[in-house]
Design a protein around this motif. Sequence first.
Motif, PDB file in Angstrom:
ATOM      1  N   ASP A  85       5.526  18.238  68.224  1.00  0.00           N
ATOM      2  CA  ASP A  85       4.480  17.859  69.165  1.00  0.00           C
ATOM      3  C   ASP A  85       3.337  17.139  68.464  1.00  0.00           C
ATOM      4  O   ASP A  85       2.931  17.506  67.356  1.00  0.00           O
ATOM      5  CB  ASP A  85       3.912  19.086  69.880  1.00  0.00           C
ATOM      6  CG  ASP A  85       4.860  19.651  70.926  1.00  0.00           C
ATOM      7  OD1 ASP A  85       5.858  18.963  71.217  1.00  0.00           O
ATOM      8  OD2 ASP A  85       4.613  20.754  71.432  1.00  0.00           O
ATOM      9  N   ARG A  86       2.807  16.128  69.142  1.00  0.00           N
ATOM     10  CA  ARG A  86       1.580  15.497  68.703  1.00  0.00           C
ATOM     11  C   ARG A  86       0.435  16.250  69.364  1.00  0.00           C
ATOM     12  O   ARG A  86       0.388  16.380  70.575  1.00  0.00           O
ATOM     13  CB  ARG A  86       1.572  14.025  69.120  1.00  0.00           C
ATOM     14  CG  ARG A  86       0.355  13.243  68.699  1.00  0.00           C
ATOM     15  CD  ARG A  86       0.342  12.930  67.228  1.00  0.00           C
ATOM     16  NE  ARG A  86       1.385  12.003  66.819  1.00  0.00           N
ATOM     17  CZ  ARG A  86       1.570  11.614  65.573  1.00  0.00           C
ATOM     18  NH1 ARG A  86       0.797  12.095  64.616  1.00  0.00           N
ATOM     19  NH2 ARG A  86       2.544  10.781  65.251  1.00  0.00           N
ATOM     20  N   ILE A  87      -0.474  16.794  68.564  1.00  0.00           N
ATOM     21  CA  ILE A  87      -1.558  17.628  69.102  1.00  0.00           C
ATOM     22  C   ILE A  87      -2.554  16.734  69.838  1.00  0.00           C
ATOM     23  O   ILE A  87      -3.056  15.761  69.270  1.00  0.00           O
ATOM     24  CB  ILE A  87      -2.241  18.416  67.965  1.00  0.00           C
ATOM     25  CG1 ILE A  87      -1.222  19.362  67.304  1.00  0.00           C
ATOM     26  CG2 ILE A  87      -3.431  19.202  68.493  1.00  0.00           C
ATOM     27  CD1 ILE A  87      -1.721  20.060  66.060  1.00  0.00           C
ATOM     28  N   PRO A  88      -2.851  17.036  71.108  1.00  0.00           N
ATOM     29  CA  PRO A  88      -3.653  16.113  71.927  1.00  0.00           C
ATOM     30  C   PRO A  88      -5.164  16.244  71.765  1.00  0.00           C
ATOM     31  O   PRO A  88      -5.904  15.384  72.226  1.00  0.00           O
ATOM     32  CB  PRO A  88      -3.231  16.482  73.357  1.00  0.00           C
ATOM     33  CG  PRO A  88      -2.903  17.929  73.278  1.00  0.00           C
ATOM     34  CD  PRO A  88      -2.317  18.151  71.907  1.00  0.00           C
ATOM     35  N   ALA A  89      -5.654  17.339  71.172  1.00  0.00           N
ATOM     36  CA  ALA A  89      -7.101  17.552  71.070  1.00  0.00           C
ATOM     37  C   ALA A  89      -7.392  18.497  69.910  1.00  0.00           C
ATOM     38  O   ALA A  89      -6.494  19.166  69.395  1.00  0.00           O
ATOM     39  CB  ALA A  89      -7.648  18.133  72.380  1.00  0.00           C
ATOM     40  N   PHE A  95      -7.645  25.869  62.432  1.00  0.00           N
ATOM     41  CA  PHE A  95      -8.058  24.724  63.241  1.00  0.00           C
ATOM     42  C   PHE A  95      -6.945  23.675  63.275  1.00  0.00           C
ATOM     43  O   PHE A  95      -6.254  23.447  62.280  1.00  0.00           O
ATOM     44  CB  PHE A  95      -9.325  24.068  62.665  1.00  0.00           C
ATOM     45  CG  PHE A  95     -10.443  25.033  62.410  1.00  0.00           C
ATOM     46  CD1 PHE A  95     -11.055  25.698  63.458  1.00  0.00           C
ATOM     47  CD2 PHE A  95     -10.874  25.289  61.117  1.00  0.00           C
ATOM     48  CE1 PHE A  95     -12.078  26.591  63.228  1.00  0.00           C
ATOM     49  CE2 PHE A  95     -11.899  26.184  60.880  1.00  0.00           C
ATOM     50  CZ  PHE A  95     -12.507  26.851  61.927  1.00  0.00           C
ATOM     51  N   VAL A  96      -6.778  23.048  64.427  1.00  0.00           N
ATOM     52  CA  VAL A  96      -5.861  21.918  64.550  1.00  0.00           C
ATOM     53  C   VAL A  96      -6.648  20.736  65.112  1.00  0.00           C
ATOM     54  O   VAL A  96      -7.675  20.917  65.764  1.00  0.00           O
ATOM     55  CB  VAL A  96      -4.658  22.239  65.473  1.00  0.00           C
ATOM     56  CG1 VAL A  96      -3.722  23.217  64.819  1.00  0.00           C
ATOM     57  CG2 VAL A  96      -5.121  22.765  66.833  1.00  0.00           C
ATOM     58  N   TYR A  97      -6.112  19.515  64.859  1.00  0.00           N
ATOM     59  CA  TYR A  97      -6.883  18.320  65.172  1.00  0.00           C
ATOM     60  C   TYR A  97      -6.074  17.312  65.974  1.00  0.00           C
ATOM     61  O   TYR A  97      -4.857  17.156  65.771  1.00  0.00           O
ATOM     62  CB  TYR A  97      -7.386  17.670  63.874  1.00  0.00           C
ATOM     63  CG  TYR A  97      -8.221  18.611  63.045  1.00  0.00           C
ATOM     64  CD1 TYR A  97      -9.573  18.767  63.293  1.00  0.00           C
ATOM     65  CD2 TYR A  97      -7.634  19.374  62.034  1.00  0.00           C
ATOM     66  CE1 TYR A  97     -10.344  19.651  62.541  1.00  0.00           C
ATOM     67  CE2 TYR A  97      -8.383  20.254  61.274  1.00  0.00           C
ATOM     68  CZ  TYR A  97      -9.737  20.393  61.534  1.00  0.00           C
ATOM     69  OH  TYR A  97     -10.490  21.276  60.796  1.00  0.00           O
ATOM     70  N   GLU A 108     -12.283  14.958  65.857  1.00  0.00           N
ATOM     71  CA  GLU A 108     -12.396  14.352  64.536  1.00  0.00           C
ATOM     72  C   GLU A 108     -11.896  12.906  64.576  1.00  0.00           C
ATOM     73  O   GLU A 108     -12.455  12.020  63.940  1.00  0.00           O
ATOM     74  CB  GLU A 108     -11.586  15.155  63.507  1.00  0.00           C
ATOM     75  CG  GLU A 108     -12.201  16.485  63.130  1.00  0.00           C
ATOM     76  CD  GLU A 108     -13.538  16.320  62.427  1.00  0.00           C
ATOM     77  OE1 GLU A 108     -13.652  15.410  61.569  1.00  0.00           O
ATOM     78  OE2 GLU A 108     -14.465  17.079  62.742  1.00  0.00           O
ATOM     79  N   MET A 109     -10.851  12.688  65.349  1.00  0.00           N
ATOM     80  CA  MET A 109     -10.321  11.337  65.478  1.00  0.00           C
ATOM     81  C   MET A 109     -11.344  10.432  66.151  1.00  0.00           C
ATOM     82  O   MET A 109     -11.549   9.284  65.747  1.00  0.00           O
ATOM     83  CB  MET A 109      -9.027  11.374  66.307  1.00  0.00           C
ATOM     84  CG  MET A 109      -8.316  10.034  66.409  1.00  0.00           C
ATOM     85  SD  MET A 109      -7.732   9.442  64.818  1.00  0.00           S
ATOM     86  CE  MET A 109      -6.466  10.655  64.509  1.00  0.00           C
ATOM     87  N   GLY A 110     -11.998  10.945  67.198  1.00  0.00           N
ATOM     88  CA  GLY A 110     -13.013  10.164  67.892  1.00  0.00           C
ATOM     89  C   GLY A 110     -14.198   9.838  67.017  1.00  0.00           C
ATOM     90  O   GLY A 110     -14.761   8.744  67.086  1.00  0.00           O
TER      91      GLY A 110
END
Length: 849
Positions: free
Chosen positions: A134-138, A186-188, A210-212
């Motif tokens: 899975d790609r973590i969405p948030a 924590f996941v990102y 973090e991506m934002g």
Amino acid sequence: METAFDPEHITGLSDEEAAGILEKEGYNELLSQKKQSLFSILLNVLKEPMLLLLLVAGLIYLFLGEVKDALILLMFVFVVVGITFNQERKTERALEALKSLSSPRALVIRGGKQKRISGREVVKGDILILREGDRIPADGIVLFCTNLLVDESLLTGESLAVRKSDSGGLTQSLQPGQPGGDDLPFVYSGTLVIQGQGVAQVSATGMHTEMGKIGKALGKIVEEDSLLKKETTQIVKNFAIVGGLLCVFVVVVYGLTRGDWLHGLLAGLSLSMALLPEEFSVVLLVFLSMGAWRMSRRNVLVRRMPAIEALGSSTVLCVDKTGTLTLNKMILSSIYSGNEYCEIDKEECLLEKFNELLEFSYLASQQDPFDPLEKEIKKSTEKFLPEYRGIHHEWKLLREYPLSKNLLALSNVWVSNDRRKHVVATKGAPEAIFELCHLNEAEKEELMSQVQKMADKGLRLLGVAKASFQDDSLPDKQHDFEFEFIGLLGFVDPIRPTVAQSVKECYTAGIRVIMITGDYPGTAQHIARQIGLKDPEKYITGPELSKMSEGELAEKIKTTNIFARVVPEQKLIIVNALKLNGEIVAMTGDGVNDAPALKSAHIGIAMGERGTDVARESSAIVLLNDDFLSIVAAVRLGRRIFDNLKKAINYIFSVHIPIAGLAVFPILFNLPLILLPAHIAFLELIIDPACSTVFEAEPEEKNIMNRPPRNLQERIFGVKSLTLSLVQGISMLAGVIAIYLYALYTGKGEVEARTLTFATLVVANLTLIAANLSWSQSMFKTLKSENKALRYVLVGALSGLFLVLYVPALRSLFRFSLLHVDDLLIVFVVGTLSITWLRLLKTQINNNL
């Protein structure tokens, strides 16, 4: 004392709470994902060359003092802008709908129930279920996890995945730290789950992640132009060069012969407008975008536009058995234990001797399973052994030994109620279980005989074993336990009802179907016979495949349609062997390990329901319902789109020949001008919606799936298409020039000649549209077809022609005269005959296309 987190007791946000947060904080997306504004669409429309030519011509008319002509051109500017703007908005809405479908999906708990939603709809406070691939969405805080490894290289640059720990139930006081490092809770957003599973609570979405903060625009793919785009761009460039040279030529000739340079410039602009095929780029965009939208309505999501043109060229479909050919609804049908075999629905299966088999298969599964097979184990155990649920509810899961590439078995270690020993339950591929149990050769041979019998019935098999362990320190490997074999479980996955007919349709269309499965050859052959797969007696197993050279496999794969006991990594080998033979390969996949094969195939098809995000990101197409029928529907639609696109481009080329000819002919022979800029603008009002709407909406040809796949290198506008278009265009030009000369030599004036010629050109244009929509049925049937857009264009064009001929104000603006009944008869006869005579050559043309 800290207690373990129990995901079964989570309720998560309610749908109402989530909707409120979504309205307040907005969608979980980056700013770069904003849709195109109305102003930017309008600005792009106003940059169209045709509009610029109309505006220049209007300014010249104003300079000459001919205000009426300037106003009518300005009116056409507004109309053309309106049509183009509406088509752009339609395309934008289609792309927006596709974008919503293609955003990374998330499995959340809302109202106590698991629910799959688009990643952009995830809100702060949502409970995410994280699974391998899975790609973590948030961004989020881990509440519970098992063997959870996450690839955070997108944020940290570190190639190694990091291990996650849970928060111990503390969510309010924890502040997410920087990405990277092991054992952080924590996941990102944007990172990828490599192994294990977990549950996390969303702490930040969108630009607050973090991506934002870094400001990365994820998911935006810059693609190389497709073959179609390159070809149409080249055609437009060639037309533009020729048009520019002819424009200069016309201006010079007109100015020198007639001494009127301004009117010569108008004549040159008319010729440029006649030759400019600005429809090509619009048609390509509309066809591919609307085609992708139509496919989405058939549960097929197109992530990369070039896949649409490749679909019609597919020669081989490599498909997974489970979930694609079958329903992916595993039903426990047979059990084997203590040298006894029986069907699960029979009474003897309820005897006590089979209870242990069901019990330990239950203990070797997830407590809250997502996998269909584990769901069936839980359902069956709770049905037949209801008392075990209460007993095992008090047990504590101490450790999980996950499935690995080298050992296709997994084990759960439980702390039993008496806490004096650890109970180990394992399940997996029968061979792996036999290996763990250290069976001797005689025992293995006897059990493999039973395995073969069950596999020949099309059953998917799982072996089950048990062990106990006294020490507190658990071993690192499953092999260190002393397992005792218990028995086998046989599951049946029913065939999808539509598969047999779809496979037959593929064969009719010249497309091979290859089944790839991890199941036994017997199971694969049983399924193959049910669905009508060719040569079901031939197969290649994974171990055999690993020993073959590239050349040997390329030769054997020509006649082999079944690959059994294959691991995901071997799919890439199969794809490459097929490509070596010159096949155009479509490949399905759902797992992380399928990504290389999906990327290597000409058309990678990911599973939308059970597929991982990494598989979807590597694919060109996503099946939203994982159904083989959808693949065949996509191939059919791909062929239809290419067919209609080819018809539209043939039409565009054909219709510009008489328009350009009428612009040049009077100048070369010093005759009165026929077409003025306003007349060409009127014709564009027919041409634009015809090529971008009528042809796009045309139903497929009846024989579309009865012909071999198209050569991927075949040009959409090759010599044969060019020849047909030239014949049609020259035929139209001959008809309208004949009318023009007839009018002049029978004593009619310039205005009457222009009116007759223009009306004939409009009727011939409408006939050309009907003629090019289908070459496999009569024009009468084409006119009666379900293509509503055709009727709208025909009625609109004829109504417009009637208005400019019979409304005095409009007739004056267009510099037309009144046509009488006998004139109209000539117009319709010549206009239709200039094209319909070509229908006599229909059979020969069909054979050459």
